[in-house]
Design an enzyme around this catalytic site. Structure first.
Site, PDB file in Angstrom:
ATOM      1  N   ASP A   9      11.526   7.873  33.088  1.00  0.00           N
ATOM      2  CA  ASP A   9      10.581   7.449  33.948  1.00  0.00           C
ATOM      3  C   ASP A   9       9.379   9.091  33.515  1.00  0.00           C
ATOM      4  O   ASP A   9       9.154   9.740  32.602  1.00  0.00           O
ATOM      5  CB  ASP A   9      10.757   8.452  35.141  1.00  0.00           C
ATOM      6  CG  ASP A   9      10.024   9.156  36.055  1.00  0.00           C
ATOM      7  OD1 ASP A   9       9.029   8.070  36.270  1.00  0.00           O
ATOM      8  OD2 ASP A   9       9.836  10.052  37.190  1.00  0.00           O
ATOM      9  N   LEU A  10       8.326   9.375  33.681  1.00  0.00           N
ATOM     10  CA  LEU A  10       7.385   9.487  33.386  1.00  0.00           C
ATOM     11  C   LEU A  10       6.968  11.427  34.021  1.00  0.00           C
ATOM     12  O   LEU A  10       7.588  12.040  33.564  1.00  0.00           O
ATOM     13  CB  LEU A  10       5.503   9.229  33.264  1.00  0.00           C
ATOM     14  CG  LEU A  10       4.632   9.862  32.991  1.00  0.00           C
ATOM     15  CD1 LEU A  10       4.699  10.092  31.334  1.00  0.00           C
ATOM     16  CD2 LEU A  10       3.362   9.212  32.729  1.00  0.00           C
ATOM     17  N   ASP A  11       6.451  10.754  35.208  1.00  0.00           N
ATOM     18  CA  ASP A  11       5.851  12.383  35.699  1.00  0.00           C
ATOM     19  C   ASP A  11       8.196  12.535  36.447  1.00  0.00           C
ATOM     20  O   ASP A  11       8.535  12.087  37.098  1.00  0.00           O
ATOM     21  CB  ASP A  11       5.444  11.853  37.451  1.00  0.00           C
ATOM     22  CG  ASP A  11       4.810  13.350  38.286  1.00  0.00           C
ATOM     23  OD1 ASP A  11       4.994  14.414  37.555  1.00  0.00           O
ATOM     24  OD2 ASP A  11       4.772  13.031  39.360  1.00  0.00           O
ATOM     25  N   THR A  17       3.432  16.252  35.991  1.00  0.00           N
ATOM     26  CA  THR A  17       1.958  16.045  37.223  1.00  0.00           C
ATOM     27  C   THR A  17       2.138  15.867  38.385  1.00  0.00           C
ATOM     28  O   THR A  17       0.483  16.072  38.633  1.00  0.00           O
ATOM     29  CB  THR A  17       1.575  14.261  36.220  1.00  0.00           C
ATOM     30  OG1 THR A  17       2.329  13.166  36.325  1.00  0.00           O
ATOM     31  CG2 THR A  17       0.938  14.291  34.941  1.00  0.00           C
ATOM     32  N   LYS A  45       7.252  11.946  45.071  1.00  0.00           N
ATOM     33  CA  LYS A  45       7.410  12.047  43.726  1.00  0.00           C
ATOM     34  C   LYS A  45       8.350  10.493  43.569  1.00  0.00           C
ATOM     35  O   LYS A  45       8.954   9.786  44.409  1.00  0.00           O
ATOM     36  CB  LYS A  45       8.164  13.192  43.375  1.00  0.00           C
ATOM     37  CG  LYS A  45       7.926  14.720  43.216  1.00  0.00           C
ATOM     38  CD  LYS A  45       8.764  15.437  42.749  1.00  0.00           C
ATOM     39  CE  LYS A  45       8.328  16.593  42.843  1.00  0.00           C
ATOM     40  NZ  LYS A  45       8.980  17.792  41.727  1.00  0.00           N
ATOM     41  N   GLY A  46       7.234   9.885  42.789  1.00  0.00           N
ATOM     42  CA  GLY A  46       8.533   8.443  42.173  1.00  0.00           C
ATOM     43  C   GLY A  46       7.404   7.296  43.412  1.00  0.00           C
ATOM     44  O   GLY A  46       7.938   6.282  43.397  1.00  0.00           O
ATOM     45  N   ARG A  49       0.446   5.151  44.969  1.00  0.00           N
ATOM     46  CA  ARG A  49      -0.799   5.706  45.581  1.00  0.00           C
ATOM     47  C   ARG A  49      -0.873   5.406  46.936  1.00  0.00           C
ATOM     48  O   ARG A  49      -0.920   6.049  47.196  1.00  0.00           O
ATOM     49  CB  ARG A  49      -1.618   4.981  44.330  1.00  0.00           C
ATOM     50  CG  ARG A  49      -3.098   6.147  44.483  1.00  0.00           C
ATOM     51  CD  ARG A  49      -3.943   5.982  43.616  1.00  0.00           C
ATOM     52  NE  ARG A  49      -3.409   6.086  42.270  1.00  0.00           N
ATOM     53  CZ  ARG A  49      -3.937   4.998  41.328  1.00  0.00           C
ATOM     54  NH1 ARG A  49      -5.792   4.427  41.450  1.00  0.00           N
ATOM     55  NH2 ARG A  49      -4.231   5.065  40.411  1.00  0.00           N
ATOM     56  N   SER A 114       7.863   3.467  34.439  1.00  0.00           N
ATOM     57  CA  SER A 114       7.097   4.549  35.754  1.00  0.00           C
ATOM     58  C   SER A 114       5.963   3.863  36.786  1.00  0.00           C
ATOM     59  O   SER A 114       6.058   2.732  36.782  1.00  0.00           O
ATOM     60  CB  SER A 114       5.974   5.150  34.529  1.00  0.00           C
ATOM     61  OG  SER A 114       5.403   6.163  35.810  1.00  0.00           O
ATOM     62  N   ALA A 115       6.151   4.664  38.045  1.00  0.00           N
ATOM     63  CA  ALA A 115       4.976   3.831  38.845  1.00  0.00           C
ATOM     64  C   ALA A 115       3.638   3.978  38.321  1.00  0.00           C
ATOM     65  O   ALA A 115       2.924   4.204  39.495  1.00  0.00           O
ATOM     66  CB  ALA A 115       5.552   5.523  40.904  1.00  0.00           C
ATOM     67  N   SER A 116       3.826   4.967  38.081  1.00  0.00           N
ATOM     68  CA  SER A 116       1.984   5.466  37.982  1.00  0.00           C
ATOM     69  C   SER A 116       0.834   4.269  36.953  1.00  0.00           C
ATOM     70  O   SER A 116       1.774   3.531  36.274  1.00  0.00           O
ATOM     71  CB  SER A 116       1.611   6.649  36.973  1.00  0.00           C
ATOM     72  OG  SER A 116       0.341   7.368  36.665  1.00  0.00           O
ATOM     73  N   ASN A 118      -1.714   5.493  35.561  1.00  0.00           N
ATOM     74  CA  ASN A 118      -2.452   6.169  35.392  1.00  0.00           C
ATOM     75  C   ASN A 118      -1.237   6.552  34.181  1.00  0.00           C
ATOM     76  O   ASN A 118      -1.746   7.360  32.891  1.00  0.00           O
ATOM     77  CB  ASN A 118      -2.741   7.145  35.867  1.00  0.00           C
ATOM     78  CG  ASN A 118      -3.727   7.263  36.574  1.00  0.00           C
ATOM     79  OD1 ASN A 118      -4.721   6.716  36.529  1.00  0.00           O
ATOM     80  ND2 ASN A 118      -3.539   7.647  38.039  1.00  0.00           N
ATOM     81  N   LYS A 145       9.972   1.170  43.341  1.00  0.00           N
ATOM     82  CA  LYS A 145      11.055   1.818  42.737  1.00  0.00           C
ATOM     83  C   LYS A 145      11.212   2.278  45.112  1.00  0.00           C
ATOM     84  O   LYS A 145      10.514   2.905  45.314  1.00  0.00           O
ATOM     85  CB  LYS A 145      11.023   3.071  42.350  1.00  0.00           C
ATOM     86  CG  LYS A 145      11.006   3.132  41.134  1.00  0.00           C
ATOM     87  CD  LYS A 145      10.496   4.313  40.324  1.00  0.00           C
ATOM     88  CE  LYS A 145      10.190   4.077  38.696  1.00  0.00           C
ATOM     89  NZ  LYS A 145       9.572   5.414  38.399  1.00  0.00           N
ATOM     90  N   GLU A 169      15.238  10.235  35.415  1.00  0.00           N
ATOM     91  CA  GLU A 169      14.555   9.394  36.895  1.00  0.00           C
ATOM     92  C   GLU A 169      14.984  10.784  37.521  1.00  0.00           C
ATOM     93  O   GLU A 169      15.915  11.590  36.927  1.00  0.00           O
ATOM     94  CB  GLU A 169      15.235   8.635  37.611  1.00  0.00           C
ATOM     95  CG  GLU A 169      14.599   7.073  37.943  1.00  0.00           C
ATOM     96  CD  GLU A 169      13.546   7.945  38.299  1.00  0.00           C
ATOM     97  OE1 GLU A 169      12.072   7.182  38.033  1.00  0.00           O
ATOM     98  OE2 GLU A 169      12.713   9.023  38.977  1.00  0.00           O
ATOM     99  N   ASP A 170      13.203  11.205  37.901  1.00  0.00           N
ATOM    100  CA  ASP A 170      13.616  12.642  38.862  1.00  0.00           C
ATOM    101  C   ASP A 170      13.744  12.404  40.436  1.00  0.00           C
ATOM    102  O   ASP A 170      13.664  13.178  41.189  1.00  0.00           O
ATOM    103  CB  ASP A 170      12.610  13.910  38.251  1.00  0.00           C
ATOM    104  CG  ASP A 170      11.023  12.988  39.074  1.00  0.00           C
ATOM    105  OD1 ASP A 170      10.788  12.290  38.558  1.00  0.00           O
ATOM    106  OD2 ASP A 170      10.860  13.803  39.655  1.00  0.00           O
TER     107      ASP A 170
HETATM  108  P1  B16 Z   1      -0.985   7.043  40.248  1.00  0.00           P
HETATM  109  P2  B16 Z   1       6.221   8.281  38.425  1.00  0.00           P
HETATM  110  C1  B16 Z   1       4.877   8.500  40.420  1.00  0.00           C
HETATM  111  O1  B16 Z   1       5.219   8.514  38.435  1.00  0.00           O
HETATM  112  C2  B16 Z   1       4.806   9.890  40.425  1.00  0.00           C
HETATM  113  O2  B16 Z   1       6.195  10.678  40.569  1.00  0.00           O
HETATM  114  C3  B16 Z   1       3.763  10.340  42.200  1.00  0.00           C
HETATM  115  O3  B16 Z   1       3.666  11.306  42.669  1.00  0.00           O
HETATM  116  C4  B16 Z   1       2.680   8.738  42.028  1.00  0.00           C
HETATM  117  O4  B16 Z   1       2.235   8.498  43.319  1.00  0.00           O
HETATM  118  C5  B16 Z   1       2.962   7.152  41.657  1.00  0.00           C
HETATM  119  O5  B16 Z   1       3.184   8.068  40.121  1.00  0.00           O
HETATM  120  C6  B16 Z   1       1.582   6.993  40.984  1.00  0.00           C
HETATM  121  O6  B16 Z   1       0.474   7.578  40.465  1.00  0.00           O
HETATM  122  O7  B16 Z   1      -1.612   7.291  41.129  1.00  0.00           O
HETATM  123  O8  B16 Z   1      -0.774   7.241  39.104  1.00  0.00           O
HETATM  124  O9  B16 Z   1      -0.834   5.146  40.032  1.00  0.00           O
HETATM  125  O10 B16 Z   1       7.159   9.610  38.381  1.00  0.00           O
HETATM  126  O11 B16 Z   1       6.601   6.809  38.109  1.00  0.00           O
HETATM  127  O12 B16 Z   1       5.758   8.262  36.550  1.00  0.00           O
HETATM  128 MG    MG Z   2       9.525  10.528  38.724  1.00  0.00          MG
END
Ligand code: B16
Ligand code: MG
Length: 217
Positions: A9-11, A17, A45-46, A49, A114-116, A118, A145, A169-170
């Site tokens: 996982d990333l964040d 972040t 977290k996770g 958006r 990752s869910a991000s 970015n 997730k 994963e966190d």
């Molecule tokens: P973005 P992960 C997640 O990252 C973050 O934990 C979560 O807080 C955030 O809302 C989500 O990504 C979406 O991020 O706005 O950059 O698309 O923990 O899945 O790496």
């Molecule tokens: Mg995470």
């Protein structure tokens, strides 16, 4: 025998972040006259958006139209990216780089899950893109997730059986996603919160090379 695949996982695992998400969400909440706390940020977290903004609006008892919703998401992301822009390799969490280097040196297969949306920008800013043979992020999945889609896609891209995948994963949702996918889950954080994980470390820093070695074939 097929070798282990490592999915990160990333964040909260590779980088922190969450502090940038907090700044951006807090400013957005303030503009809507919503009180948004650090404790509530933990619950995001996770979470994607869209789901995060829905939760903040629900906490503040606010309803907005679709156009405003889209505008606020865009604004939040621009502010968040303003922080991400300043990231460097120094922003990797302690202990991350030695583990990534060890895995690369030993020809292990790595993926990001990752869910991000970015994620690729963050990997680039922290200069670790080349460590990953597959990147699955918020742009490539339709289900968030705890749905296992993100990790199953990563396993598929790596051509790795799910029972040979190890996930770091966190978030609770992320641990549940890994478990549902039939993967070995390693929680990074509080053991009371991440109790469903197969193994838990308080932080990445506590993960030592012999442990990583024990996961490899
Ligand atoms: P973005 P992960 C997640 O990252 C973050 O934990 C979560 O807080 C955030 O809302 C989500 O990504 C979406 O991020 O706005 O950059 O698309 O923990 O899945 O790496
Ligand atoms: Mg995470």
């Amino acid at each position: 025998m097929k070798k282990t695949c490592f999915i990160f996982d990333l964040d909260g695992v590779l980088v922190d972040t969450a502090k940038f998400h907090f700044i951006a969400w807090q400013n957005l909440a303030k503009s809507l006259d919503i009180n948004f706390t650090e404790k509530q940020n933990e619950e995001l977290k996770g979470v994607s958006r869209i789901k995060s903004l829905e939760k903040i609006l629900a906490w503040g008892n606010k309803t907005i139209n679709e156009e405003t919703f889209q505008y606020l998401m865009k604004q939040k992301n621009e502010e968040y990216l303003g922080c991400v822009k300043k990231m460097t390799q120094e922003d990797l969490l302690p202990g991350v780089l030695p583990v990534l280097n060890y895995l690369r040196k030993n020809n292990q297969t790595l993926a990001l899950g990752s869910a991000s949306k970015n994620a690729k920008t963050i990997l680039q800013k922290t200069a670790i893109t080349s460590y990953f043979q597959a990147i699955v992020d918020g742009n490539s999945v339709t289900k968030a997730k705890p749905d296992p889609e993100v990790f199953l896609k990563a396993a598929q891209l790596l051509n790795c059986p799910t029972n040979k995948c190890v996930v770091f994963e966190d978030s609770v949702a992320g641990i549940q996603a890994a478990n549902t996918a039939g993967m070995y889950s390693i929680g990074i954080g509080n053991d009371k919160i991440l109790k469903e994980a197969n193994f838990i470390f308080p932080s990445f820093h506590q993960i030592k090379i012999p442990f990583i070695q024990s996961l490899m074939d």
